[in-house]
Design an enzyme around this catalytic site. Sequence first.
Site, short mmCIF file in Angstrom:
data_model
loop_
_atom_site.label_atom_id
_atom_site.label_comp_id
_atom_site.label_asym_id
_atom_site.label_seq_id
_atom_site.Cartn_x
_atom_site.Cartn_y
_atom_site.Cartn_z
N HIS A 451 21.58 32.32 12.58
CA HIS A 451 21.79 31.66 14.25
C HIS A 451 21.60 30.51 14.26
CE1 HIS A 451 21.73 36.51 15.26
NE2 HIS A 451 22.86 36.17 15.19
N ARG A 558 42.09 33.72 42.66
CA ARG A 558 41.44 35.38 42.99
C ARG A 558 40.38 35.21 44.38
NH1 ARG A 558 40.99 35.44 36.99
NH2 ARG A 558 41.18 37.80 36.86
N ARG A 594 46.21 34.93 46.09
CA ARG A 594 47.07 36.72 45.48
C ARG A 594 45.71 36.58 46.71
NH1 ARG A 594 44.62 40.09 40.58
NH2 ARG A 594 42.13 39.46 41.44
N GLU A 687 51.47 44.92 37.43
CA GLU A 687 50.05 45.38 36.18
C GLU A 687 49.85 46.92 36.76
OE1 GLU A 687 46.48 43.12 38.12
OE2 GLU A 687 46.96 43.93 40.15
N ASN A 710 45.34 42.13 32.10
CA ASN A 710 43.96 42.68 32.08
C ASN A 710 44.51 43.42 32.20
OD1 ASN A 710 43.26 40.81 31.39
ND2 ASN A 710 43.03 40.00 33.49
N ARG A 721 38.92 49.00 31.44
CA ARG A 721 38.99 47.61 31.47
C ARG A 721 37.65 46.83 30.78
NH1 ARG A 721 41.39 44.32 35.63
NH2 ARG A 721 40.16 42.28 34.67
C1 PEP Z 1 45.16 41.00 35.43
O1 PEP Z 1 45.32 42.75 36.01
O2 PEP Z 1 45.29 41.29 34.46
C2 PEP Z 1 44.62 40.64 36.53
C3 PEP Z 1 45.04 39.22 36.07
O3 PEP Z 1 44.05 40.45 37.82
P1 PEP Z 1 42.36 40.72 37.91
O4 PEP Z 1 42.25 40.47 36.69
O5 PEP Z 1 41.92 39.44 38.49
O6 PEP Z 1 42.02 41.76 37.77
MG MG Z 2 44.50 43.07 37.82
#
Ligand code: PEP
Ligand code: MG
Length: 820
Positions: A451, A558, A594, A687, A710, A721
């Site tokens: 490490h 965001r 957003r 999304e 995401n 996620r």
């Molecule tokens: C996503 O969902 O890829 C995104 C960019 O929005 P967030 O991560 O804020 O949900």
């Molecule tokens: Mg998102």
Amino acid sequence: MIQLGLQNVCLNADVGSKEKAIRAAGNLLVEGGNIQPGYIESMMGREATANTFLGNGIAIPHGLPKDRELILRTGISVVQIPDGVEWNPGERVHLVVGIAAKSDEHLQILTNLTQVLDDTATIERLTHTQDPQEIIERLTRGPGGSSRGSSNGSALEADFDQSVDLAITGKAGLHARPATAFVNLAKSFASEVKVRYGDQVANGKSLMSLLKLGVEQGQTIRVMAQGADAAAALRSLQAAVEAGLDEKEETAPTQAVALPALALESDAIAGVPASPGIAIAPFYPYRRSRIVISDTAADPQQESLKLRLAVDQAKAELAELHADVQQRSGDQAAIFEAHQELLCDPDLLEAATAYLRPNHSAAWAWQQTYEERAKSLEGLKDATLAGRAADVRDVGQRVLRYLADRVEAGSQLPDHPVILLADDLVPSDTAGFDPGVIQGFCTARGGATSHTAIIARALNIPAVVGAGEAILDLPSGTQGILDGNGGKLYAHPSKTDLQRAEQAQAEQHALQDVEHQARFAPALMTDGHRIEVVANIGSPAEAEQAVNAGGEGVGLLRTEFLFLGREQPPSETEQQQALESMTRALNGLPLIVRTLDIGGDKSLPYLNLPAEENPFLGVRGIRLCLQQSELFETQLRAIFQTAKTSYLRIMFPMIATLEELRAAKFIAESVRASVSGPPVEIGMMVEVPSAVLMAAEFAREVDFFSIGTNDLTQYLLAMDRGHPALAKQADGLHPAVLRAIAQTVQAAQAAGKWVGVCGGVASEPLGALILAGLGVAELSVSIPSIPMVKAALRRQSFAQTQQLAQQALRCSTASEVRGL
Ligand code: PEP
Ligand code: MG
């Protein structure tokens, strides 16, 4: 010896909460004449500052030191709760041992408790016994009472009925980080968890016990569980092991190109390359401090307490170190989390406590214990696992300092640039190095997978390890060369070699700087095709950082940051001021705002929303805004007010249906009209799978799409996620996600609209190239990735990325895509 009378034991207590359990233990002490009633509040207060969960179903609530005068007579009480009570999330307690200690008479009881800690059969008996004498006998047994064998059992140890055989696939086997993930998950279940590897059996909730198995890549282990939630425990552990146990591939620091080794004429001391780069500086021999301890001590009870305190202090130190390293080198901080986990290991403390009895000091007992553990790791065949011995010693010494008679000072860290030479370094040493001062380091011992080496790479400090003891005799102040690429130390370089090394160093720095230097240049591909590279930001300060990193604007603001961590929503003025401060920093560069994306894993307590069974599929993003029109309209007013003087665009999150988009646009238009705002381009996040499938219809009604990979990945693959076992498989480069992106781009292009991507894959060089090849026009990436993403794009032609994208679309799995 402290007396534990029948009146201080309560069997079959029916308490529904931790607070009631502590009060029950306190009341027994009041009734037994041990404390004044006020001490119970002190016991409650202690919980706010210390964790009194001892492990394996036992807790030891006690009061704050300042309230000792409320103790009339040292005593303990025991509340037996067969059904258990939740002490900390995931930790249940069946035996509450209330302690009121005026002196240290209670320490034998603590020692006895640590002895039974890992003895599940005894704990089980004490949890259900109907005979209070049995509890009294076990806890008040004097020194020399029976003790148990060592932690890693033998072939004779019986397997549990429920088990699953699993292969360990991670490159480094079951080493510290994956083992920590395993232990943490195992601990979240009440059932006992054991791991069999050949004829060894380990406690699945003990990191040290697991590490000692020495499981290497490709080996199979048997995970066994016994208890009420055994089946669930096995299912989760199986999923986690199959998902790689949160094992991250070690990422190279910031380097895009492999650096060549130096070719010099002077004699060199050869070692192992541990961290790339060249250092030219005077040598600085570094001696670690020496910890002087006494072997014996008169009072084992006192020593037992000292040991426990020392472990607590070391844990607190590690928590601070973890926070500091996390800030400086991100992921690598996990090492110090693993160190904390080693200290939480009940086996280690139990073994050390067992050594106390023949009047050994806590320091001696502790050193003996961790050295034994380190040596058994060193003996393992697997180099990575063997390398973890350094971690055990590092943690061990951290505790030992608190138990020492004295610590003889080692070398100070220098205040001028040096190549540091040391016998060996532990991760905590390396984590404290300032790369501006420690130009490089060379150790006599150690390996490249230690490490220490990993942290050196994260801090960008060139390093060579395992160069042998000869380096320790090199005179301080002599100018030397360290070649971290070739793993060599030049102790007496000729003038010519010094010049060559300086030139090579300058070239390599230049190479590394190229990406950074070119950060303001556009991402023009070799055939002139241009991709806009913008930033994802989540606070006003980040707008300026994005520009300084070469961002060509902000592709995703965001706005949740304005709403979280407060008791009421921000006013229109506050929101407008925040937006204006960002547009000022962007100075004309585009900003995509957003609208609020709350719900899912983010909640706003002041909205008093009902709890949802499936928050990610519930009232999230635009759905929430359409329900909370006041909240939505206030935000839109602030946006349109800002738009009167600055350039921005609006984007709606989580759009799943045309009705939602139309409703959101309708509200936006009426707000715009009410404040006489200018027309603003309106886009939507893609999304949700339905948005992909209906992209042609959506494209007619918006100005642009921004694909949130995401969430799109999460919803396409039906994998949370943030799930500890699934998150790694939820790969945004999965062909299913790429095909969805391709479909979205085609629909948008047919309608003459542009598409951006603001999800995580855009920040990876491979992801950026594939997305460019799919026809994505704008990549909105994390701020530190901007220079790298731009450089990766500049090295390719659009035609090459188109070819790459087509190959990726034909792949069947995410790993095939990553292998391209
Ligand atoms: C996503 O969902 O890829 C995104 C960019 O929005 P967030 O991560 O804020 O949900
Ligand atoms: Mg998102």
